[in-house]
Write a protein that holds these residues in place. Structure first.
Motif, short mmCIF file in Angstrom:
data_model
loop_
_atom_site.label_atom_id
_atom_site.label_comp_id
_atom_site.label_asym_id
_atom_site.label_seq_id
_atom_site.Cartn_x
_atom_site.Cartn_y
_atom_site.Cartn_z
N PHE A 40 13.78 -25.50 42.80
CA PHE A 40 12.77 -24.76 41.88
C PHE A 40 11.58 -24.24 41.94
CE2 PHE A 40 9.88 -25.04 37.82
CZ PHE A 40 10.20 -23.73 37.60
N PRO A 41 10.77 -25.56 42.46
CA PRO A 41 9.11 -25.32 43.08
C PRO A 41 9.02 -24.44 44.23
CG PRO A 41 9.82 -27.67 43.11
CD PRO A 41 10.89 -27.10 42.54
N THR A 42 10.15 -24.60 45.03
CA THR A 42 10.23 -23.69 46.13
C THR A 42 10.34 -22.15 45.82
OG1 THR A 42 10.99 -25.55 47.54
CG2 THR A 42 11.03 -23.22 48.44
N ALA A 43 11.35 -21.88 45.03
CA ALA A 43 11.71 -20.63 44.48
C ALA A 43 10.57 -20.00 43.81
CB ALA A 43 12.97 -20.67 43.60
N LEU A 44 9.79 -20.82 43.01
CA LEU A 44 8.59 -20.47 41.97
C LEU A 44 7.41 -20.14 42.98
CD1 LEU A 44 7.28 -20.35 39.19
CD2 LEU A 44 6.43 -22.90 39.71
N HIS A 45 7.13 -21.01 43.91
CA HIS A 45 6.23 -20.52 44.90
C HIS A 45 6.25 -19.26 45.52
CE1 HIS A 45 4.10 -20.54 48.86
NE2 HIS A 45 2.76 -21.20 47.90
N GLY A 46 7.48 -19.00 46.05
CA GLY A 46 7.78 -17.71 46.51
C GLY A 46 7.79 -16.45 45.81
N VAL A 47 8.35 -16.78 44.35
CA VAL A 47 8.29 -15.68 43.64
C VAL A 47 6.77 -15.46 43.27
CG1 VAL A 47 8.77 -14.87 41.41
CG2 VAL A 47 10.49 -15.86 42.88
N LEU A 48 6.06 -16.56 42.88
CA LEU A 48 4.49 -16.02 42.49
C LEU A 48 3.70 -15.65 43.46
CD1 LEU A 48 3.84 -19.47 40.41
CD2 LEU A 48 4.06 -17.23 39.46
N HIS A 49 4.08 -16.05 44.83
CA HIS A 49 3.23 -15.43 45.97
C HIS A 49 3.55 -13.94 46.00
CE1 HIS A 49 1.83 -14.59 50.05
NE2 HIS A 49 1.10 -15.81 49.88
N TYR A 50 4.59 -13.61 46.04
CA TYR A 50 5.25 -12.21 46.02
C TYR A 50 4.60 -11.34 44.74
CZ TYR A 50 7.95 -7.89 45.63
OH TYR A 50 8.45 -6.47 45.72
N VAL A 51 4.51 -11.82 43.80
CA VAL A 51 4.02 -11.09 42.36
C VAL A 51 2.54 -10.87 42.49
CG1 VAL A 51 3.69 -11.48 39.96
CG2 VAL A 51 5.97 -11.83 40.88
N ILE A 52 1.74 -12.23 42.88
CA ILE A 52 0.35 -11.90 43.29
C ILE A 52 0.05 -11.01 44.21
CG2 ILE A 52 -1.67 -13.66 43.81
CD1 ILE A 52 -0.36 -15.65 42.22
N SER A 53 0.52 -11.20 45.39
CA SER A 53 -0.02 -10.50 46.63
C SER A 53 0.51 -8.86 46.23
CB SER A 53 0.79 -10.99 47.90
OG SER A 53 2.22 -10.74 47.80
N SER A 54 1.61 -8.65 45.55
CA SER A 54 1.85 -7.21 45.41
C SER A 54 0.71 -6.58 44.27
CB SER A 54 3.08 -7.19 44.58
OG SER A 54 4.23 -7.44 45.27
N ILE A 55 0.48 -7.30 43.09
CA ILE A 55 -0.56 -6.81 42.36
C ILE A 55 -1.93 -6.46 42.97
CG2 ILE A 55 -1.87 -7.65 40.31
CD1 ILE A 55 0.64 -8.91 39.08
N VAL A 56 -2.35 -7.78 43.78
CA VAL A 56 -3.46 -7.53 44.62
C VAL A 56 -3.52 -6.50 45.45
CG1 VAL A 56 -5.24 -8.67 45.97
CG2 VAL A 56 -4.13 -9.89 44.25
#
Length: 190
Positions: A40-56
């Protein structure tokens, strides 16, 4: 060193890793967390990194293209210069997106690293004294326990240990981007 008491074989880490994934065998340490706890924490990190970097990235590209739309091409501009103007904003946007995501998620990444190495045969250099190594002995029960323990024992600064490496990484990244732009622009003028 007396820290490492057993003599592991060359392929013991592979054997233990496969045993841990398959669920067979007894791990060398009872402190190893089950893989499902780490998923869970590994997947959460990957998804959040993708979402944040895509938005920025989209936001930075929008701002850069809006600013560049005011600059009308002149007769002296070449198609190669237009290529530089077209692709360099993409590189800057990608750089800014990665930087923002890494900075925002660094505390989560610290927690992830600590959870992943718990129970392994990991030693670190004692940078205070400089002549010995220290074992990493932690007893985290999961992500929430790791966060609370870091906050309680090390304060908020504990989440940012090693952040200097990120600063060096992105400083070098930006220097390479700027140097590339300068060289490319110089070559275009010749």
């Amino acid at each position: 060193s007396e820290i490492i008491r057993d003599n592991p074989g060359i392929l013991d880490c592979v054997k233990e890793g496969i045993g841990r994934v398959v669920g067979l065998g007894v791990p060398h340490s009872k402190r190893l967390l089950p893989l499902m706890v780490l998923t869970f924490p590994t997947a959460l990190h990957g998804v959040l990194h993708y979402v944040i970097s895509s938005i920025v990235q989209k936001l930075v590209l929008f701002v850069l293209k809006r600013d560049n739309s005011h600059n009308l091409p002149t007769e002296s501009s070449t198609s190669v210069q237009n290529m530089l103007d077209a692709y360099f904003p993409e590189l800057i946007a990608s750089f800014a997106a990665s930087l923002c995501a890494d900075v925002m998620l660094y505390p989560l990444e610290t927690v992830l690293h600590r959870l992943h190495i718990q129970g392994t045969r990991t030693i670190i250099d004692n940078t205070d004294l400089g002549y010995e190594v220290l074992p990493i002995n932690t007893q985290y029960e999961g992500m929430k326990d790791c966060i609370n323990t870091i906050k309680r024992e090390e304060g908020m600064q504990g989440f940012y240990k090693g952040f200097g490496a990120v600063i060096v990484q992105y400083t070098l990244h930006m220097a390479v981007l700027q140097l590339t732009k300068i060289i490319y622009s110089t070559l275009l003028q010749n």
